[in-house]
Design an enzyme around this catalytic site. Structure first.
Site, short mmCIF file in Angstrom:
data_model
loop_
_atom_site.label_atom_id
_atom_site.label_comp_id
_atom_site.label_asym_id
_atom_site.label_seq_id
_atom_site.Cartn_x
_atom_site.Cartn_y
_atom_site.Cartn_z
N LYS A 199 0.84 -1.21 0.00
CA LYS A 199 0.00 0.00 0.00
C LYS A 199 0.88 1.26 0.00
O LYS A 199 0.65 2.19 -0.79
CB LYS A 199 -0.92 0.01 1.22
CG LYS A 199 -1.72 1.29 1.38
CD LYS A 199 -2.68 1.55 0.21
CE LYS A 199 -3.41 2.86 0.39
NZ LYS A 199 -4.34 3.16 -0.72
N CYS A 253 -2.79 11.27 1.04
CA CYS A 253 -2.06 10.01 1.17
C CYS A 253 -0.68 9.93 0.53
O CYS A 253 0.23 9.36 1.11
CB CYS A 253 -2.92 8.85 0.68
SG CYS A 253 -3.84 9.17 -0.79
N1 SAJ Z 1 -0.74 15.32 -9.50
C1 SAJ Z 1 0.12 15.99 -10.37
N2 SAJ Z 1 0.38 15.44 -11.59
C2 SAJ Z 1 -0.21 14.26 -11.98
C3 SAJ Z 1 -1.07 13.59 -11.09
C4 SAJ Z 1 -1.33 14.14 -9.86
O1 SAJ Z 1 0.65 17.05 -10.04
O2 SAJ Z 1 0.03 13.83 -13.12
C5 SAJ Z 1 -1.03 15.90 -8.19
C6 SAJ Z 1 -2.50 16.20 -8.01
O3 SAJ Z 1 -2.82 17.47 -8.53
C7 SAJ Z 1 -2.64 16.12 -6.50
C8 SAJ Z 1 -1.64 15.04 -6.11
O4 SAJ Z 1 -0.70 14.97 -7.18
O5 SAJ Z 1 -2.27 17.33 -5.90
C9 SAJ Z 1 -2.28 13.66 -5.89
O6 SAJ Z 1 -3.13 13.44 -6.96
P1 SAJ Z 1 -3.63 11.92 -7.35
O7 SAJ Z 1 -4.30 12.02 -8.68
O8 SAJ Z 1 -2.54 10.98 -7.19
O9 SAJ Z 1 -4.80 11.60 -6.32
P2 SAJ Z 1 -4.79 11.08 -4.83
O10 SAJ Z 1 -3.84 11.78 -3.95
O11 SAJ Z 1 -6.23 11.11 -4.48
O12 SAJ Z 1 -4.27 9.56 -4.93
C10 SAJ Z 1 -5.21 8.53 -4.95
C11 SAJ Z 1 -4.53 7.25 -4.48
N3 SAJ Z 1 -5.54 6.24 -4.31
C12 SAJ Z 1 -5.63 5.61 -3.12
O13 SAJ Z 1 -4.90 5.87 -2.19
C13 SAJ Z 1 -6.69 4.58 -3.02
C14 SAJ Z 1 -3.50 6.81 -5.49
O14 SAJ Z 1 -3.04 5.50 -5.13
C15 SAJ Z 1 -4.10 6.72 -6.88
O15 SAJ Z 1 -3.09 6.36 -7.81
C16 SAJ Z 1 -4.65 8.09 -7.25
O16 SAJ Z 1 -5.70 8.41 -6.29
C17 SAJ Z 1 -5.26 8.08 -8.64
O17 SAJ Z 1 -4.71 7.35 -9.48
O18 SAJ Z 1 -6.22 8.83 -8.84
#
Ligand code: SAJ
Length: 417
Positions: A199, A253
Site C-alpha cells: 500500500k 495520502c
Molecule cells: N498530480 C500531479 N500530476 C499528476 C497527477 C497528480 O501534479 O500527473 C497531483 C495532483 O494534482 C494532487 C496530487 O498529485 O495534488 C495527488 O493526486 P492523485 O491524482 O494521485 O490523487 P490522490 O492523492 O487522491 O491519490 C489517490 C490514491 N488512491 C488511493 O490511495 C486509493 C493513489 O493511489 C491513486 O493512484 C490516485 O488516487 C489516482 O490514481 O487517482
C-alpha cells in the site's frame, strides 16, 4: 461466507462508511462505530454524510438502515468480524501518528474471530501494534483502494490485496471481500507485512512519478523548452507515461505514505540520497517555484510593491473540493513572505469560493491557476483581463496555451524561448 456473521466497522469516513453500506447490502448485520456523534446520527437517519454525488451509496445507505441491516454508535459492538478504517495521519515531519489506530484497537472488546485493518499502515504496524493486542484472533491487513467520487465503483471493481497474518485469516478475509466485489475481481493473497509495504509503495510510486514530471518541468524551464511538449513526445515511446507537472502533490495520502515507506528503510545509501527523499524535496519545492514565477511576472508587469494575487483553484486536484494538503497553503505563505499584500481565492467546487470568476479577478494584479478545474479551461482572458489591474497570468497546471494576448505569462514547465 455466511451472512449470519455480524460485522463491526470502526471508522465511518470515506473508507469505512461505503464498506459498511456494501456489507450490509450483501446481507450482513453491520454496526458502524465513529467518534463523531454527528456522523453516527446521520448514518442512523440513513442520511449519506459524504459527497451527495457519490454513485448509488446515498440510496443504498438509506435502504440498509431502513431495514435494520446497518446501525451506528460511538461505542464498539461485539461482532464476529471487526474492520478498522480509521485515519493513520503523519505529523509535519512525516512521523506516523498511530493514536487513532491504537484507540480503535483498544476499544475492540470482546475480540472478534477476524480483525481486518484497512487503514494504511507504516510497515511493521500489524506486528508491533495489532498482533500483541489480539493473540487469539485471525488478523489481516487489506489496504483500502478507494477514491472519493468513485467509492461504490472502486469497492466493487478494484483488485484488492489480502494480507493475512495467518493463512486461515487470509482465507476468511478473502471470503468476506468476495461478498462485495464483482466476480471477476482479483483478490491477491499475501502476508500482512507484504500488504503493508504494497500500500505504501503504490502511493510512493505515484508520488515519485509526479516528482519526475515536476523535476522535468524545472529542467525544461531552465533549458528554454516546453515540458508539456517534451512530455507528449516522451510518451510516444512504448511503455512511457510521464505524468503532469504541477504545483506539488497534495492530498491525504501520497506524501504521507511515501514518508511511511522511507522510514521503513534501514540500509542503503544515506536517506538524503533516496529517490523517495528526492521526490519529497521536488514536490514540496513546487509551491515555492510557482511563487517565484508569480513574483517574476509581477515585476515584469511593473505591478505595485503590494500586489493582489487571485488564486484559481484551492482544491488539491482538478474537479474536486478536497483541500487536504493542497499546495495553496504553502503558496500563500510564500507569496506573503515575498511581499504579496493580499491573496483572493476562487474555486467553483467550494461553495464559499465559487461564483463569477470575473468578480474575484477584479482589481487583481495577477491570476494563478493552481487546480486544473474544468471551469478554467478555454477561458476568455481578454474579457477577464479587462477587470484586472495588471494582466499577469501564471498557469501551474498546463491548462492555458498559447499564452493569452496582452498578458505577462508564466507556466510551470513553460521554458521561455
Ligand atoms: N498530480 C500531479 N500530476 C499528476 C497527477 C497528480 O501534479 O500527473 C497531483 C495532483 O494534482 C494532487 C496530487 O498529485 O495534488 C495527488 O493526486 P492523485 O491524482 O494521485 O490523487 P490522490 O492523492 O487522491 O491519490 C489517490 C490514491 N488512491 C488511493 O490511495 C486509493 C493513489 O493511489 C491513486 O493512484 C490516485 O488516487 C489516482 O490514481 O487517482
Amino acid at each position: 461466507m455466511s451472512t449470519a456473521k455480524t460485522i463491526t466497522v470502526v471508522g465511518l469516513g470515506y473508507i469505512g462508511l461505503p464498506l459498511a453500506t456494501l456489507l450490509a447490502d450483501a446481507g450482513f448485520r453491520v454496526h458502524g462505530v465513529d467518534i463523531n456523534p454527528a456522523r453516527v446520527a446521520a448514518v442512523n437517519a440513513g442520511a449519506w454524510p459524504l459527497d451527495p454525488d457519490e454513485y448509488r451509496l446515498p440510496e443504498l445507505l438509506l435502504a440498509v438502515v431502513s431495514r435494520g441491516a446497518l446501525t451506528a454508535s460511538t461505542v464498539y459492538e461485539a461482532a464476529n468480524i471487526a474492520i478498522v478504517c480509521v485515519p493513520t495521519p503523519a505529523d509535519e515531519r512525516g512521523a506516523p501518528d498511530l493514536e487513532p489506530l491504537r484507540s480503535a484497537l483498544d476499544a475492540i472488546n470482546p475480540p472478534p474471530e477476524l480483525l481486518i485493518v484497512e487503514s494504511t499502515l507504516p510497515p511493521g504496524t500489524m506486528r508491533h501494534e495489532v498482533e500483541p493486542r489480539f493473540p487469539g484472533t485471525l488478523l489481516a491487513h487489506c489496504p483500502e483502494r478507494v477514491m472519493p467520487g468513485w467509492l461504490y465503483h472502486n469497492l466493487r471493481t478494484v483488485p484488492r490485496v489480502i494480507g493475512g497474518v495467518t493463512r486461515e485469516a487470509e482465507d476468511m478475509a478473502k471470503r468476506l471481500y468476495c461478498c462485495i466485489t464483482n466476480d471477476d475481481v482479483e483478490l491477491h493473497r499475501t502476508d500482512a507485512a507484504t500488504a503493508e509495504v504494497v500500500k505504501c509503495a503504490e502511493n510512493a510510486y505515484r508520488y515519485v512519478q509526479i516528482a519526475f514530471a515536476n523535476e522535468l518541468a524545472l529542467i525544461c524551464e531552465s533549458a528554454g523548452v516546453d515540458a508539456w511538449r517534451v512530455r507528449d513526445l516522451v510518451n510516444t515511446a512504448p511503455n512511457h507515461d510521464v505524468l503532469r507537472p504541477g504545483p506539488g502533490a497534495g492530498g491525504p495520502c501520497l506524501s504521507k505514505d511515501t514518508r511511511f515507506l522511507l522510514r521503513a528503510r534501514y540500509d542503503g545509501p544515506g536517506i538524503a540520497d533516496s529517490c523517495l527523499s528526492g521526490a519529497i524535496s521536488v514536490n514540496t519545492w513546487m509551491p515555492w517555484h510557482v511563487a517565484g514565477l508569480v513574483n517574476e511576472a509581477l515585476r515584469e508587469a511593473g505591478a505595485p510593491t503590494k500586489p493582489i494575487v487571485a488564486i484559481l483553484g484551492t482544491a488539491y486536484k482538478a474537479d474536486t473540493s478536497d483541500q487536504r494538503n493542497s499546495p495553496v497553503g504553502e503558496l500563500v505563505k510564500v507569496l506573503h513572505l515575498t511581499g504579496v499584500e493580499e491573496c483572493v481565492f476562487h474555486d467553483p467546487n467550494v461553495p464559499q469560493l465559487a461564483g463569477p470568476l470575473i468578480h474575484r479577478l477584479s482589481g487583481a494584479d495577477a491570476a494563478v491557476i493552481l487546480a486544473g478545474h474544468r471551469e478554467y479551461l478555454g477561458l476568455d482572458w481578454d474579457h477577464l483581463g479587462a477587470v484586472m489591474r495588471h494582466r499577469v497570468l501564471v498557469d501551474a497546471r498546463g491548462v492555458v496555451w498559447p499564452p493569452p494576448e496582452g498578458f505577462v505569462f508564466r507556466g510551470v514547465g513553460r521554458g521561455r524561448i
